[in-house]
Design a protein around this motif. Structure first.
Motif, PDB file in Angstrom:
ATOM      1  N   TRP A 185       0.848  -1.201   0.000  1.00  0.00           N
ATOM      2  CA  TRP A 185       0.000   0.000   0.000  1.00  0.00           C
ATOM      3  C   TRP A 185       0.878   1.243   0.000  1.00  0.00           C
ATOM      4  O   TRP A 185       0.652   2.188  -0.775  1.00  0.00           O
ATOM      5  CB  TRP A 185      -0.916  -0.005   1.237  1.00  0.00           C
ATOM      6  CG  TRP A 185      -1.935   1.086   1.218  1.00  0.00           C
ATOM      7  CD1 TRP A 185      -3.209   1.006   0.749  1.00  0.00           C
ATOM      8  CD2 TRP A 185      -1.762   2.441   1.665  1.00  0.00           C
ATOM      9  NE1 TRP A 185      -3.837   2.219   0.865  1.00  0.00           N
ATOM     10  CE2 TRP A 185      -2.977   3.121   1.424  1.00  0.00           C
ATOM     11  CE3 TRP A 185      -0.712   3.147   2.227  1.00  0.00           C
ATOM     12  CZ2 TRP A 185      -3.164   4.465   1.736  1.00  0.00           C
ATOM     13  CZ3 TRP A 185      -0.887   4.493   2.536  1.00  0.00           C
ATOM     14  CH2 TRP A 185      -2.109   5.139   2.291  1.00  0.00           C
ATOM     15  N   CYS A 186       1.915   1.231   0.848  1.00  0.00           N
ATOM     16  CA  CYS A 186       2.824   2.378   0.948  1.00  0.00           C
ATOM     17  C   CYS A 186       3.584   2.562  -0.371  1.00  0.00           C
ATOM     18  O   CYS A 186       3.702   3.687  -0.880  1.00  0.00           O
ATOM     19  CB  CYS A 186       3.796   2.135   2.102  1.00  0.00           C
ATOM     20  SG  CYS A 186       4.721   3.583   2.554  1.00  0.00           S
ATOM     21  N   LEU A 187       4.079   1.452  -0.921  1.00  0.00           N
ATOM     22  CA  LEU A 187       4.797   1.537  -2.204  1.00  0.00           C
ATOM     23  C   LEU A 187       3.880   2.109  -3.286  1.00  0.00           C
ATOM     24  O   LEU A 187       4.268   3.000  -4.059  1.00  0.00           O
ATOM     25  CB  LEU A 187       5.291   0.136  -2.603  1.00  0.00           C
ATOM     26  CG  LEU A 187       5.969   0.019  -3.967  1.00  0.00           C
ATOM     27  CD1 LEU A 187       7.287   0.796  -3.976  1.00  0.00           C
ATOM     28  CD2 LEU A 187       6.218  -1.440  -4.334  1.00  0.00           C
ATOM     29  N   GLY A 188       2.663   1.593  -3.335  1.00  0.00           N
ATOM     30  CA  GLY A 188       1.711   2.084  -4.337  1.00  0.00           C
ATOM     31  C   GLY A 188       1.416   3.562  -4.158  1.00  0.00           C
ATOM     32  O   GLY A 188       1.319   4.315  -5.131  1.00  0.00           O
ATOM     33  N   ALA A 189       1.270   3.980  -2.895  1.00  0.00           N
ATOM     34  CA  ALA A 189       0.964   5.392  -2.638  1.00  0.00           C
ATOM     35  C   ALA A 189       2.108   6.293  -3.093  1.00  0.00           C
ATOM     36  O   ALA A 189       1.881   7.379  -3.650  1.00  0.00           O
ATOM     37  CB  ALA A 189       0.679   5.595  -1.151  1.00  0.00           C
ATOM     38  N   VAL A 190       3.324   5.833  -2.872  1.00  0.00           N
ATOM     39  CA  VAL A 190       4.486   6.628  -3.320  1.00  0.00           C
ATOM     40  C   VAL A 190       4.503   6.689  -4.853  1.00  0.00           C
ATOM     41  O   VAL A 190       4.719   7.756  -5.454  1.00  0.00           O
ATOM     42  CB  VAL A 190       5.801   6.010  -2.772  1.00  0.00           C
ATOM     43  CG1 VAL A 190       7.012   6.701  -3.395  1.00  0.00           C
ATOM     44  CG2 VAL A 190       5.826   6.132  -1.259  1.00  0.00           C
ATOM     45  N   LEU A 191       4.238   5.556  -5.485  1.00  0.00           N
ATOM     46  CA  LEU A 191       4.178   5.540  -6.964  1.00  0.00           C
ATOM     47  C   LEU A 191       3.034   6.421  -7.468  1.00  0.00           C
ATOM     48  O   LEU A 191       3.177   7.142  -8.451  1.00  0.00           O
ATOM     49  CB  LEU A 191       3.990   4.109  -7.474  1.00  0.00           C
ATOM     50  CG  LEU A 191       5.142   3.135  -7.242  1.00  0.00           C
ATOM     51  CD1 LEU A 191       4.754   1.737  -7.681  1.00  0.00           C
ATOM     52  CD2 LEU A 191       6.394   3.595  -8.013  1.00  0.00           C
ATOM     53  N   GLY A 192       1.902   6.345  -6.778  1.00  0.00           N
ATOM     54  CA  GLY A 192       0.725   7.111  -7.192  1.00  0.00           C
ATOM     55  C   GLY A 192       0.960   8.610  -7.137  1.00  0.00           C
ATOM     56  O   GLY A 192       0.374   9.373  -7.919  1.00  0.00           O
TER      57      GLY A 192
ATOM     58  N   GLY B 269      -2.350   7.438  -3.387  1.00  0.00           N
ATOM     59  CA  GLY B 269      -1.197   8.294  -3.658  1.00  0.00           C
ATOM     60  C   GLY B 269      -1.526   9.358  -4.680  1.00  0.00           C
ATOM     61  O   GLY B 269      -1.135  10.531  -4.536  1.00  0.00           O
ATOM     62  N   SER B 270      -2.264   8.971  -5.719  1.00  0.00           N
ATOM     63  CA  SER B 270      -2.609   9.952  -6.771  1.00  0.00           C
ATOM     64  C   SER B 270      -3.525  11.045  -6.212  1.00  0.00           C
ATOM     65  O   SER B 270      -3.432  12.199  -6.622  1.00  0.00           O
ATOM     66  CB  SER B 270      -3.272   9.254  -7.955  1.00  0.00           C
ATOM     67  OG  SER B 270      -4.639   9.039  -7.703  1.00  0.00           O
TER      68      SER B 270
ATOM     69  N   VAL C 266       0.981   9.659   3.862  1.00  0.00           N
ATOM     70  CA  VAL C 266       1.039   8.270   3.374  1.00  0.00           C
ATOM     71  C   VAL C 266       1.666   7.374   4.438  1.00  0.00           C
ATOM     72  O   VAL C 266       1.153   6.289   4.746  1.00  0.00           O
ATOM     73  CB  VAL C 266       1.834   8.206   2.048  1.00  0.00           C
ATOM     74  CG1 VAL C 266       2.232   6.777   1.722  1.00  0.00           C
ATOM     75  CG2 VAL C 266       1.021   8.803   0.915  1.00  0.00           C
ATOM     76  N   LEU C 267       2.772   7.838   5.008  1.00  0.00           N
ATOM     77  CA  LEU C 267       3.457   7.037   6.030  1.00  0.00           C
ATOM     78  C   LEU C 267       2.547   6.831   7.245  1.00  0.00           C
ATOM     79  O   LEU C 267       2.479   5.721   7.792  1.00  0.00           O
ATOM     80  CB  LEU C 267       4.747   7.733   6.469  1.00  0.00           C
ATOM     81  CG  LEU C 267       5.952   7.525   5.546  1.00  0.00           C
ATOM     82  CD1 LEU C 267       7.147   8.339   6.018  1.00  0.00           C
ATOM     83  CD2 LEU C 267       6.318   6.049   5.473  1.00  0.00           C
ATOM     84  N   GLY C 268       1.853   7.895   7.646  1.00  0.00           N
ATOM     85  CA  GLY C 268       0.946   7.792   8.788  1.00  0.00           C
ATOM     86  C   GLY C 268      -0.132   6.763   8.537  1.00  0.00           C
ATOM     87  O   GLY C 268      -0.441   5.931   9.412  1.00  0.00           O
ATOM     88  N   GLU C 269      -0.700   6.770   7.341  1.00  0.00           N
ATOM     89  CA  GLU C 269      -1.772   5.812   7.047  1.00  0.00           C
ATOM     90  C   GLU C 269      -1.218   4.395   6.933  1.00  0.00           C
ATOM     91  O   GLU C 269      -1.859   3.438   7.374  1.00  0.00           O
ATOM     92  CB  GLU C 269      -2.517   6.208   5.766  1.00  0.00           C
ATOM     93  CG  GLU C 269      -3.743   5.323   5.554  1.00  0.00           C
ATOM     94  CD  GLU C 269      -4.753   5.864   4.557  1.00  0.00           C
ATOM     95  OE1 GLU C 269      -4.594   7.016   4.090  1.00  0.00           O
ATOM     96  OE2 GLU C 269      -5.700   5.123   4.258  1.00  0.00           O
TER      97      GLU C 269
ATOM     98  N   LEU D 184      -2.352   1.280   9.087  1.00  0.00           N
ATOM     99  CA  LEU D 184      -2.811   0.037   8.439  1.00  0.00           C
ATOM    100  C   LEU D 184      -2.093  -1.169   9.037  1.00  0.00           C
ATOM    101  O   LEU D 184      -2.719  -2.193   9.337  1.00  0.00           O
ATOM    102  CB  LEU D 184      -2.501   0.103   6.937  1.00  0.00           C
ATOM    103  CG  LEU D 184      -3.591   0.527   5.980  1.00  0.00           C
ATOM    104  CD1 LEU D 184      -3.051   0.602   4.564  1.00  0.00           C
ATOM    105  CD2 LEU D 184      -4.760  -0.449   6.030  1.00  0.00           C
ATOM    106  N   ALA D 185      -0.766  -1.036   9.194  1.00  0.00           N
ATOM    107  CA  ALA D 185       0.039  -2.154   9.718  1.00  0.00           C
ATOM    108  C   ALA D 185      -0.410  -2.498  11.137  1.00  0.00           C
ATOM    109  O   ALA D 185      -0.646  -3.673  11.460  1.00  0.00           O
ATOM    110  CB  ALA D 185       1.517  -1.784   9.697  1.00  0.00           C
ATOM    111  N   VAL D 186      -0.541  -1.467  11.972  1.00  0.00           N
ATOM    112  CA  VAL D 186      -0.934  -1.708  13.374  1.00  0.00           C
ATOM    113  C   VAL D 186      -2.320  -2.338  13.427  1.00  0.00           C
ATOM    114  O   VAL D 186      -2.562  -3.318  14.132  1.00  0.00           O
ATOM    115  CB  VAL D 186      -0.911  -0.377  14.171  1.00  0.00           C
ATOM    116  CG1 VAL D 186      -1.523  -0.558  15.552  1.00  0.00           C
ATOM    117  CG2 VAL D 186       0.528   0.137  14.291  1.00  0.00           C
ATOM    118  N   PHE D 187      -3.229  -1.787  12.626  1.00  0.00           N
ATOM    119  CA  PHE D 187      -4.607  -2.280  12.635  1.00  0.00           C
ATOM    120  C   PHE D 187      -4.656  -3.748  12.202  1.00  0.00           C
ATOM    121  O   PHE D 187      -5.337  -4.572  12.831  1.00  0.00           O
ATOM    122  CB  PHE D 187      -5.465  -1.419  11.708  1.00  0.00           C
ATOM    123  CG  PHE D 187      -6.883  -1.884  11.654  1.00  0.00           C
ATOM    124  CD1 PHE D 187      -7.759  -1.583  12.677  1.00  0.00           C
ATOM    125  CD2 PHE D 187      -7.334  -2.651  10.595  1.00  0.00           C
ATOM    126  CE1 PHE D 187      -9.058  -2.044  12.650  1.00  0.00           C
ATOM    127  CE2 PHE D 187      -8.636  -3.111  10.551  1.00  0.00           C
ATOM    128  CZ  PHE D 187      -9.500  -2.801  11.584  1.00  0.00           C
ATOM    129  N   ALA D 188      -3.918  -4.072  11.116  1.00  0.00           N
ATOM    130  CA  ALA D 188      -3.942  -5.453  10.599  1.00  0.00           C
ATOM    131  C   ALA D 188      -3.396  -6.421  11.645  1.00  0.00           C
ATOM    132  O   ALA D 188      -3.966  -7.509  11.856  1.00  0.00           O
ATOM    133  CB  ALA D 188      -3.133  -5.538   9.305  1.00  0.00           C
TER     134      ALA D 188
END
Lengths: 185, 206
Positions: A61-68, A119-120, A132-135, A139-143
């Motif tokens: 998700w983080c990688l995609g957001a950075v790409l987006g 990300g877009s 993005v990092l905050g989300e 996400l990681a903590v929640f999962a």
């Protein structure tokens, strides 16, 4: 005394962009519902699936957001996003077992796709990387918390609870889909 | 343990039916400051399904009937109902017409109430089909009523959670069958729901 910049797709908590990102997970809950659905689906699959989701979901998700963020314009794909988590939630409600490769591919593709779209939407905003990092951290903590909490339940009740939760998420998504098709962006 | 006499059972049955029918037929309170637009947000979504008594009785009846049918129907029906209801909502929001929606909603209360009253136990597939068929009407009515607003996903999520909690209320009421007199109480509740359904049907046909 200058007013802080307003982000169209980010709630302003007043606690900085990292907290804004974490709050975004709850206040714009498409990502939250996808993460719940993926964790529930993982719990219905083979044991390593949960570990894979916990790693793949926030990372991709983080990688995609950075790409987006590098995309030239916003991806307005709300109905597609909604349809995606409806499908994942339906798999949970119907308790469908997937081959390990298919489950991993589904988790990876949806996490990456959701990240790119988010990300877009955030591109062009100052401090968006922190959002993005905050989300992603949220996400990681929640999962992890969700997976740990559900692992402890007795198996029979857990199986029922997962299916009920899956049906609720899918139903919410279907209503949301109707709303989005009725009121296009 | 004291076994309730036949007379006692009948009395509980009648009292349960009368209480439910009375509650169902009471006029709804008028809230001057309520958000009548149901425009969006979690609270509005949560309140939406519980403000229509014809919906409430039917959704509680789903849980009650599930309890009468016992597992796996106990959880299959509450899984099927929101899914199909949401599909009906989708049709409603897209403007796809379904004839006789109000009649269908009223009949759902009547039929499921009678199922509970007479403790009818059809095969699981048939029970799920009956519940799912009625769910389309409920979803369509809600979907057609939903206006545009912010936080649409929170609205939808809260809406489904409220529906699920109504099923849960029905299941918990149904679980009182394990107690002395509980079976009569549940049958009485089914009778009350059937009466309420009959009332709503008369209103829909008027």
């Amino acid at each position: 005394m200058l007013a802080p910049p307003a982000f169209a797709h980010t709630p302003a908590t007043g606690l900085g962009p990292l907290a804004d990102g974490a709050a975004r997970l709850v206040l714009e809950p498409a990502d939250l519902l996808l993460s719940i659905a993926l964790v529930l689906l993982a719990l219905q699959q083979h044991p390593p699936a949960v570990r894979r989701v916990i790693v793949l979901l926030p990372a991709l998700w983080c990688l995609g957001a950075v790409l987006g963020q590098a995309l030239p314009r916003e991806l307005l794909l709300a109905p597609l996003i909604t349809a995606t988590f409806v499908v994942v939630a339906l798999l949970v409600a119907l308790q469908i077992r997937l081959p390990p490769w298919l489950f991993t591919g589904l988790a990876a593709a949806t996490s990456l796709g959701f990240g790119v779209v988010n990300g877009s939407l955030l591109s062009g905003h100052a401090g968006s990387l922190s959002v993005v990092l905050g989300e992603a951290v949220a996400l990681a903590v929640f999962a992890v918390v969700l997976a740990m909490g559900l692992e402890g339940l007795r198996f029979r009740w857990r199986a029922i609870a997962l299916r009920v939760a899956g049906s609720w998420i899918a139903a919410s998504g279907l209503l949301m889909l109707g709303w989005q098709l009725r009121h296009p962006q | 343990m004291v076994r309730p006499s036949a007379l006692h059972r009948e009395a509980v049955l009648l009292l349960g039916a009368a209480a439910l029918a009375t509650i169902a037929l009471l006029p709804a309170p008028v809230l001057a400051h309520a958000d009548t637009s149901h425009g969006g947000g979690f609270v509005a979504g949560f309140l939406h399904p519980i403000t229509g008594l014809d919906h409430v009785v039917a959704m509680v009846a789903v849980g009650l009937w599930g309890a009468v049918l016992a597992p796996p129907a106990l959880w299959v029906l509450p899984v099927a109902f929101p899914l199909v209801m949401a599909f009906g909502g989708l049709l409603g929001m897209l403007g796809v017409p379904i004839p006789g929606v109000e009649i269908g909603i009223a009949v759902s209360g009547l039929v499921m109430g009678l199922m509970v009253l007479f403790e009818l136990r059809p095969p699981l597939w048939l029970a799920a089909l009956i519940v799912a068929s009625f769910a389309v009407f409920h979803g369509h009515a809600h979907g057609a009523e939903l206006p545009a607003g912010s936080n649409a996903l929170l609205f939808s999520l809260a809406f489904v959670i409220a529906t699920g909690l109504l099923h849960l209320a029905g299941i918990l009421l149904g679980e009182t069958r394990r107690w002395p007199g509980g079976r009569s109480f549940v049958r009485g509740a089914g009778g009350g729901i059937a009466l309420a359904g009959l009332f709503f049907l008369e209103r829909a046909l008027a």
